[in-house]
Design a protein around this motif. Sequence first.
Motif, PDB file in Angstrom:
ATOM      1  N   GLU A 159      30.572  16.700  47.919  1.00  0.00           N
ATOM      2  CA  GLU A 159      29.570  17.705  48.421  1.00  0.00           C
ATOM      3  C   GLU A 159      28.211  17.372  48.236  1.00  0.00           C
ATOM      4  OE1 GLU A 159      32.135  17.850  46.376  1.00  0.00           O
ATOM      5  OE2 GLU A 159      33.080  19.580  46.265  1.00  0.00           O
ATOM      6  N   GLU A 160      27.905  16.644  47.084  1.00  0.00           N
ATOM      7  CA  GLU A 160      26.413  16.519  46.762  1.00  0.00           C
ATOM      8  C   GLU A 160      26.034  15.140  47.483  1.00  0.00           C
ATOM      9  OE1 GLU A 160      25.675  16.144  42.459  1.00  0.00           O
ATOM     10  OE2 GLU A 160      27.083  17.923  41.998  1.00  0.00           O
ATOM     11  N   SER A 161      26.927  14.185  47.567  1.00  0.00           N
ATOM     12  CA  SER A 161      26.566  13.107  48.193  1.00  0.00           C
ATOM     13  C   SER A 161      25.990  13.213  49.857  1.00  0.00           C
ATOM     14  CB  SER A 161      27.597  11.921  48.302  1.00  0.00           C
ATOM     15  OG  SER A 161      27.860  11.572  47.132  1.00  0.00           O
ATOM     16  N   ALA A 162      26.815  14.468  50.494  1.00  0.00           N
ATOM     17  CA  ALA A 162      26.809  14.857  51.991  1.00  0.00           C
ATOM     18  C   ALA A 162      25.438  15.459  51.924  1.00  0.00           C
ATOM     19  CB  ALA A 162      27.930  15.685  52.501  1.00  0.00           C
ATOM     20  N   VAL A 163      25.248  16.069  50.953  1.00  0.00           N
ATOM     21  CA  VAL A 163      23.657  16.875  51.107  1.00  0.00           C
ATOM     22  C   VAL A 163      22.563  15.726  50.930  1.00  0.00           C
ATOM     23  CG1 VAL A 163      21.812  18.130  50.119  1.00  0.00           C
ATOM     24  CG2 VAL A 163      24.259  18.832  49.914  1.00  0.00           C
ATOM     25  N   GLU A 164      22.681  14.531  50.198  1.00  0.00           N
ATOM     26  CA  GLU A 164      21.746  13.346  49.998  1.00  0.00           C
ATOM     27  C   GLU A 164      21.796  12.834  51.522  1.00  0.00           C
ATOM     28  OE1 GLU A 164      21.346  10.817  46.688  1.00  0.00           O
ATOM     29  OE2 GLU A 164      23.273  11.769  45.933  1.00  0.00           O
ATOM     30  N   LEU A 165      22.789  12.579  51.957  1.00  0.00           N
ATOM     31  CA  LEU A 165      23.021  11.765  53.395  1.00  0.00           C
ATOM     32  C   LEU A 165      22.239  12.786  54.503  1.00  0.00           C
ATOM     33  CD1 LEU A 165      24.102   9.914  55.543  1.00  0.00           C
ATOM     34  CD2 LEU A 165      26.157  11.011  55.555  1.00  0.00           C
TER      35      LEU A 165
END
Length: 352
Positions: A159-165
């Motif tokens: 979930e956090e990685s998707a925000v970064e992406l």
Amino acid sequence: MNHQVARAALRCAAMPLGLVRGLLVGALGAVWAGTAGTLVAPTGAARRADGAGAGTEGADGAVAPRLPEDFDFFAGIPFELRNRDGSLPGSNDFDRHPSPEHPIPVVLVHGTGGGRQTNWGAYVPLLHNAGFSVFALTYGAPRGARWPLDQIGGMRPIEESAVELGAFIDRVLAATGAEQVDIVGHSQGTLVPAYYAKVLGGGAKIRRYISLAPMWRGTGGDLGRMALAVAGRLGLSQTFIPGFHSLGEMLPGSTVLQQIWAGGTPYLEGIEYWNISTRYDELVIPYTSGQVPGPPGIEVHNIVVQDTCGVDLSDHLAICGSRRAAYMVLNALDPEHPRVVPCYPVVPFTGD
């Protein structure tokens, strides 16, 4: 980690791998030549472009020089050692607009443990030389980590990685003036964009979505599902593993996968999907987890590399390093100018 120590360790690790690679190429080449008689494994010189020739022209008319192409999954590691926390040559040029021939920027999304340089040494030069604007990020690295740990991505919750992406894609679009990007992801990098597209609402910003070793149904099969259930009975969260919070989210039945599969499919209308898998994937189990048909109205292309070449022994890493898979990706990005995908012995780990 001391820079010299890291370089020495890499050399020591590469020596036995190189020996095994050479033996496998030789053996497979002999078998292929003896059975087919028409095609043998290309030599190293044949597999690697010399980088000569005309460069690629951007929208501003500036010509970027061609880059040497090295089809090896580990080809990006020396660049990271020489240029800590940097970007591969030919990538992340936020000051150069895409060419008229390829107006859609390509965003590369690495797999678990990868980074913007270490995962894409085979792809950035190829795409750059073909005239694409190429961008890559490192997502999900441990918070507060210093080099080299800050380039070991995909460790935090998806979930956090998707925000970064999503933030990175917005930056790419703002810099290039494009309205959409094409995604090329590997391993966990095939799930993070899906979460961004379906859960965070970023689907309209993606045109083509090309996945190497995808895991739409997660990995581990029934055993992975059971492990997740046991962890739940013990009161553990799906991100409980210290330093590797994303692992549980890649198991079948995880909350993240349920969200990605909302509506009965991991796909979204308006996006064209390409799934490129290998039967010898030792990390996406079973490999068919990534070969999911699309519902009516959504264009999905499912490819297994061995279907067109029986001596392609790509595993989870090699599929992101071989010329064969790279040309399949290039053809998906530029279907109007297809390249012939050669058949030759591809070894595990490195790719070529």
